[in-house]
Design a protein around this motif. Structure first.
Motif, PDB file in Angstrom:
ATOM      1  N   VAL A   5     -14.168 -27.460 -61.067  1.00  0.00           N
ATOM      2  CA  VAL A   5     -15.359 -27.285 -60.241  1.00  0.00           C
ATOM      3  C   VAL A   5     -16.601 -27.268 -61.123  1.00  0.00           C
ATOM      4  CG1 VAL A   5     -16.547 -25.711 -58.687  1.00  0.00           C
ATOM      5  CG2 VAL A   5     -14.091 -26.066 -58.446  1.00  0.00           C
ATOM      6  N   SER A   6     -16.522 -26.552 -62.243  1.00  0.00           N
ATOM      7  CA  SER A   6     -17.658 -26.457 -63.154  1.00  0.00           C
ATOM      8  C   SER A   6     -18.050 -27.834 -63.691  1.00  0.00           C
ATOM      9  CB  SER A   6     -17.307 -25.516 -64.304  1.00  0.00           C
ATOM     10  OG  SER A   6     -18.342 -25.483 -65.261  1.00  0.00           O
ATOM     11  N   ASP A   7     -17.076 -28.648 -64.056  1.00  0.00           N
ATOM     12  CA  ASP A   7     -17.370 -29.989 -64.564  1.00  0.00           C
ATOM     13  C   ASP A   7     -18.116 -30.822 -63.529  1.00  0.00           C
ATOM     14  OD1 ASP A   7     -16.117 -29.304 -66.874  1.00  0.00           O
ATOM     15  OD2 ASP A   7     -14.233 -30.328 -66.414  1.00  0.00           O
ATOM     16  N   LEU A   8     -17.654 -30.780 -62.294  1.00  0.00           N
ATOM     17  CA  LEU A   8     -18.302 -31.539 -61.228  1.00  0.00           C
ATOM     18  C   LEU A   8     -19.726 -31.054 -61.006  1.00  0.00           C
ATOM     19  CD1 LEU A   8     -15.409 -31.796 -58.601  1.00  0.00           C
ATOM     20  CD2 LEU A   8     -16.423 -33.674 -59.893  1.00  0.00           C
ATOM     21  N   VAL A   9     -19.898 -29.750 -60.927  1.00  0.00           N
ATOM     22  CA  VAL A   9     -21.229 -29.174 -60.684  1.00  0.00           C
ATOM     23  C   VAL A   9     -22.188 -29.531 -61.812  1.00  0.00           C
ATOM     24  CG1 VAL A   9     -22.528 -27.033 -60.460  1.00  0.00           C
ATOM     25  CG2 VAL A   9     -20.362 -27.301 -59.246  1.00  0.00           C
ATOM     26  N   GLN A  10     -21.728 -29.438 -63.041  1.00  0.00           N
ATOM     27  CA  GLN A  10     -22.586 -29.737 -64.181  1.00  0.00           C
ATOM     28  C   GLN A  10     -23.046 -31.191 -64.166  1.00  0.00           C
ATOM     29  OE1 GLN A  10     -20.558 -28.600 -67.776  1.00  0.00           O
ATOM     30  NE2 GLN A  10     -20.366 -26.453 -67.157  1.00  0.00           N
ATOM     31  N   LEU A  11     -22.142 -32.103 -63.876  1.00  0.00           N
ATOM     32  CA  LEU A  11     -22.517 -33.518 -63.856  1.00  0.00           C
ATOM     33  C   LEU A  11     -23.461 -33.826 -62.690  1.00  0.00           C
ATOM     34  CD1 LEU A  11     -19.136 -35.235 -64.808  1.00  0.00           C
ATOM     35  CD2 LEU A  11     -21.223 -35.121 -66.169  1.00  0.00           C
ATOM     36  N   ILE A  12     -23.215 -33.200 -61.544  1.00  0.00           N
ATOM     37  CA  ILE A  12     -24.105 -33.413 -60.396  1.00  0.00           C
ATOM     38  C   ILE A  12     -25.510 -32.905 -60.706  1.00  0.00           C
ATOM     39  CG2 ILE A  12     -24.581 -32.664 -58.023  1.00  0.00           C
ATOM     40  CD1 ILE A  12     -21.555 -32.738 -57.536  1.00  0.00           C
ATOM     41  N   LEU A  13     -25.595 -31.708 -61.272  1.00  0.00           N
ATOM     42  CA  LEU A  13     -26.905 -31.146 -61.627  1.00  0.00           C
ATOM     43  C   LEU A  13     -27.595 -31.991 -62.692  1.00  0.00           C
ATOM     44  CD1 LEU A  13     -26.136 -27.313 -61.695  1.00  0.00           C
ATOM     45  CD2 LEU A  13     -27.380 -28.601 -59.940  1.00  0.00           C
ATOM     46  N   LEU A  14     -26.833 -32.458 -63.675  1.00  0.00           N
ATOM     47  CA  LEU A  14     -27.415 -33.276 -64.733  1.00  0.00           C
ATOM     48  C   LEU A  14     -27.946 -34.589 -64.172  1.00  0.00           C
ATOM     49  CD1 LEU A  14     -28.018 -33.739 -67.706  1.00  0.00           C
ATOM     50  CD2 LEU A  14     -25.669 -34.573 -67.994  1.00  0.00           C
ATOM     51  N   TYR A  15     -27.204 -35.183 -63.251  1.00  0.00           N
ATOM     52  CA  TYR A  15     -27.642 -36.433 -62.625  1.00  0.00           C
ATOM     53  C   TYR A  15     -28.937 -36.217 -61.844  1.00  0.00           C
ATOM     54  CZ  TYR A  15     -27.030 -40.999 -60.340  1.00  0.00           C
ATOM     55  OH  TYR A  15     -27.195 -42.292 -59.905  1.00  0.00           O
ATOM     56  N   ALA A  16     -29.027 -35.089 -61.138  1.00  0.00           N
ATOM     57  CA  ALA A  16     -30.251 -34.773 -60.386  1.00  0.00           C
ATOM     58  C   ALA A  16     -31.423 -34.526 -61.332  1.00  0.00           C
ATOM     59  CB  ALA A  16     -30.011 -33.558 -59.502  1.00  0.00           C
ATOM     60  N   VAL A  17     -31.189 -33.828 -62.434  1.00  0.00           N
ATOM     61  CA  VAL A  17     -32.257 -33.547 -63.409  1.00  0.00           C
ATOM     62  C   VAL A  17     -32.778 -34.840 -64.014  1.00  0.00           C
ATOM     63  CG1 VAL A  17     -32.745 -32.522 -65.660  1.00  0.00           C
ATOM     64  CG2 VAL A  17     -31.513 -31.206 -63.927  1.00  0.00           C
ATOM     65  N   ILE A  18     -31.882 -35.769 -64.333  1.00  0.00           N
ATOM     66  CA  ILE A  18     -32.311 -37.064 -64.875  1.00  0.00           C
ATOM     67  C   ILE A  18     -33.207 -37.781 -63.882  1.00  0.00           C
ATOM     68  CG2 ILE A  18     -31.493 -39.357 -65.521  1.00  0.00           C
ATOM     69  CD1 ILE A  18     -29.095 -38.036 -66.831  1.00  0.00           C
ATOM     70  N   HIS A  19     -32.881 -37.703 -62.605  1.00  0.00           N
ATOM     71  CA  HIS A  19     -33.729 -38.331 -61.590  1.00  0.00           C
ATOM     72  C   HIS A  19     -35.109 -37.691 -61.548  1.00  0.00           C
ATOM     73  CE1 HIS A  19     -30.269 -40.536 -60.102  1.00  0.00           C
ATOM     74  NE2 HIS A  19     -31.058 -41.152 -59.241  1.00  0.00           N
ATOM     75  N   ILE A  20     -35.144 -36.378 -61.652  1.00  0.00           N
ATOM     76  CA  ILE A  20     -36.440 -35.691 -61.637  1.00  0.00           C
ATOM     77  C   ILE A  20     -37.290 -36.096 -62.850  1.00  0.00           C
ATOM     78  CG2 ILE A  20     -37.553 -33.441 -61.787  1.00  0.00           C
ATOM     79  CD1 ILE A  20     -35.166 -32.300 -60.225  1.00  0.00           C
ATOM     80  N   ILE A  21     -36.645 -36.185 -64.011  1.00  0.00           N
ATOM     81  CA  ILE A  21     -37.369 -36.601 -65.220  1.00  0.00           C
ATOM     82  C   ILE A  21     -37.888 -38.029 -65.075  1.00  0.00           C
ATOM     83  CG2 ILE A  21     -37.103 -37.110 -67.673  1.00  0.00           C
ATOM     84  CD1 ILE A  21     -35.104 -34.811 -67.829  1.00  0.00           C
ATOM     85  N   CYS A  22     -37.076 -38.884 -64.457  1.00  0.00           N
ATOM     86  CA  CYS A  22     -37.473 -40.291 -64.311  1.00  0.00           C
ATOM     87  C   CYS A  22     -38.610 -40.483 -63.318  1.00  0.00           C
ATOM     88  CB  CYS A  22     -36.265 -41.134 -63.896  1.00  0.00           C
ATOM     89  SG  CYS A  22     -35.071 -41.383 -65.232  1.00  0.00           S
ATOM     90  N   LEU A  23     -38.974 -39.424 -62.599  1.00  0.00           N
ATOM     91  CA  LEU A  23     -40.158 -39.509 -61.745  1.00  0.00           C
ATOM     92  C   LEU A  23     -41.435 -39.643 -62.576  1.00  0.00           C
ATOM     93  CD1 LEU A  23     -39.372 -36.846 -58.986  1.00  0.00           C
ATOM     94  CD2 LEU A  23     -39.450 -39.335 -58.702  1.00  0.00           C
ATOM     95  N   LEU A  24     -41.338 -39.354 -63.874  1.00  0.00           N
ATOM     96  CA  LEU A  24     -42.500 -39.533 -64.755  1.00  0.00           C
ATOM     97  C   LEU A  24     -42.928 -40.992 -64.801  1.00  0.00           C
ATOM     98  CD1 LEU A  24     -41.449 -37.177 -67.708  1.00  0.00           C
ATOM     99  CD2 LEU A  24     -43.135 -36.726 -65.913  1.00  0.00           C
ATOM    100  N   PHE A  25     -41.958 -41.906 -64.627  1.00  0.00           N
ATOM    101  CA  PHE A  25     -42.309 -43.322 -64.474  1.00  0.00           C
ATOM    102  C   PHE A  25     -42.697 -43.530 -63.010  1.00  0.00           C
ATOM    103  CE2 PHE A  25     -39.102 -43.049 -67.834  1.00  0.00           C
ATOM    104  CZ  PHE A  25     -39.743 -43.702 -68.872  1.00  0.00           C
ATOM    105  N   TRP A  26     -43.881 -43.137 -62.670  1.00  0.00           N
ATOM    106  CA  TRP A  26     -44.307 -43.034 -61.268  1.00  0.00           C
ATOM    107  C   TRP A  26     -44.437 -44.413 -60.635  1.00  0.00           C
ATOM    108  CZ3 TRP A  26     -43.999 -39.415 -57.897  1.00  0.00           C
ATOM    109  CH2 TRP A  26     -44.768 -39.423 -56.737  1.00  0.00           C
TER     110      TRP A  26
END
Length: 366
Positions: A5-26
């Protein structure tokens, strides 16, 4: 269990964080919001279903029943479109060239009308039909249907309807994926019954079919259905050329943009921007928006889910989800398969339901 469960949650959160960071390329508010929804909605749905069924496992059967009820509606309507209803029936309920085209044709050949059923297009319908066929095949090989005559009848009805929908979609990628899905189910479920003679005969039959198709390569059937090339005209831009050009362009963009171009920079979300771009490959699509890091995390997450499904392959639903996941991954090489909300939400939700079951393979670690 907690580690998985922890592995899945970590990867999901990391994927979401990468998307948030990529919003810098507006890429603009509308494109960015649409891109975030398109990219993350099925991941979020997977997490919600997984968490819900971990907390309330008694609702698992309800999810399965709703899934089959939805399949009945979608596939029976597809059958009606093929045999009873006019091919443009969807235009009466809002489908149009400005929203979703009510039907398509194979290279502008009206002898080969591609239906939508209630989905967004023929390709999603074909992929959806493939998922249904894989799930039913898994239920058969795992003995889930016997000896219940009602279940057998429903399964037979859905199988015939899914086969009709898959054919009438004229989706080559979906047809190829369906073959992969069913083959995986049969090999895993019946491997103990497959002798060397069966493998040899199967290989001979496969080569004979390929040879037959090559021999009739100039026929109307092969030209239109398999090659998607209308010998009597058709569109100026062929779909085959479009796939190849998109592959070259998407690969070149990925190489020179290791950090991506931002959320909403490709697909339908980009149509409202000054530089609309369509990339016909799911992996290049992800890489273009979120860079190499986003693609690596997505592949890791998807691979982890497939691995968990493989461990549970003795369960019919996990086997069907595993096989259909492999097939959809193959479609992703030609089309952005997860962009369509119906296909993506259904498969990722199905995977979450399968992963919350209690059946494990022998190699599963406690």
């Amino acid at each position: 269990m907690h580690q998985s469960v922890s592995d899945l949650v970590q990867l999901i959160l990391l994927y979401a964080v990468i998307h948030i960071i990529c919003l810098l390329f507006w890429n603009g508010f509308e494109a960015s919001v649409a891109g975030m929804f398109i990219d993350l909605r099925y991941i979020l749905y997977f997490a919600l279903v997984y968490a819900t069924l971990k907390l309330f496992p008694q609702y698992r059967q309800y999810f399965i029943r709703v899934g089959f009820a939805g399949a009945v509606v979608v596939l029976l309507f597809a059958v009606l479109q093929v045999f009873v209803l006019p091919h443009d029936i969807l235009r009466h309920i809002g489908y149009s060239a400005q929203t979703i085209t009510p039907y398509l044709t194979v290279d502008l050949n009206y002898d080969f009308v591609r239906i939508n059923s209630t989905l967004r297009g023929p390709n999603p319908l074909g992929a959806y039909a493939g998922i249904v066929l894989a799930i039913i095949a898994a239920a058969v090989v795992r003995g889930k249907l016997t000896p219940d005559k009602k279940r057998i009848g429903i399964a037979l009805l859905l199988t015939l309807a899914a086969a009709v929908a898959l054919w009438a979609s004229y989706s080559r990628s979906a047809a190829g994926a369906a073959v992969i899905m069913i083959a995986i189910v049969l090999v895993i479920g019946l491997h103990h019954l497959l002798s060397r003679r069966v493998w040899i005969v199967s290989a001979i039959v496969a080569f004979a079919l390929l040879g037959g198709l090559f021999a009739i390569r100039d026929s109307s059937f092969v030209s239109n259905v398999i090659l998607h090339e209308n010998p009597n005209g058709g569109s100026v831009e062929k779909s085959n050329d479009g796939h190849v050009d998109s592959l070259y362009d998407g690969t070149a963009r990925m190489v020179r943009q290791p950090f991506g171009a931002g959320i909403g920079s490709t697909g339908s979300a980009s149509l409202g921007t000054d530089q609309p771009l369509i990339i016909e490959n799911q992996y290049l699509f992800i890489a273009h928006e979120t860079g190499w890091a986003g693609l690596a995390v997505f592949v890791g997450l998807f691979g982890l889910i497939l691995r968990r499904l493989w461990y549970r392959r003795s369960d019919w639903l996990a086997l069907g989800a595993f096989a259909s996941g492999i097939g959809l991954a193959a479609i992703g090489l030609l089309l952005p398969v997860w962009v369509d909300d119906t296909v993506s939400v259904i498969w990722w939700g199905l995977a979450a339901v399968a992963l919350t079951g209690g059946v494990y393979g022998k190699r599963t670690r406690k």
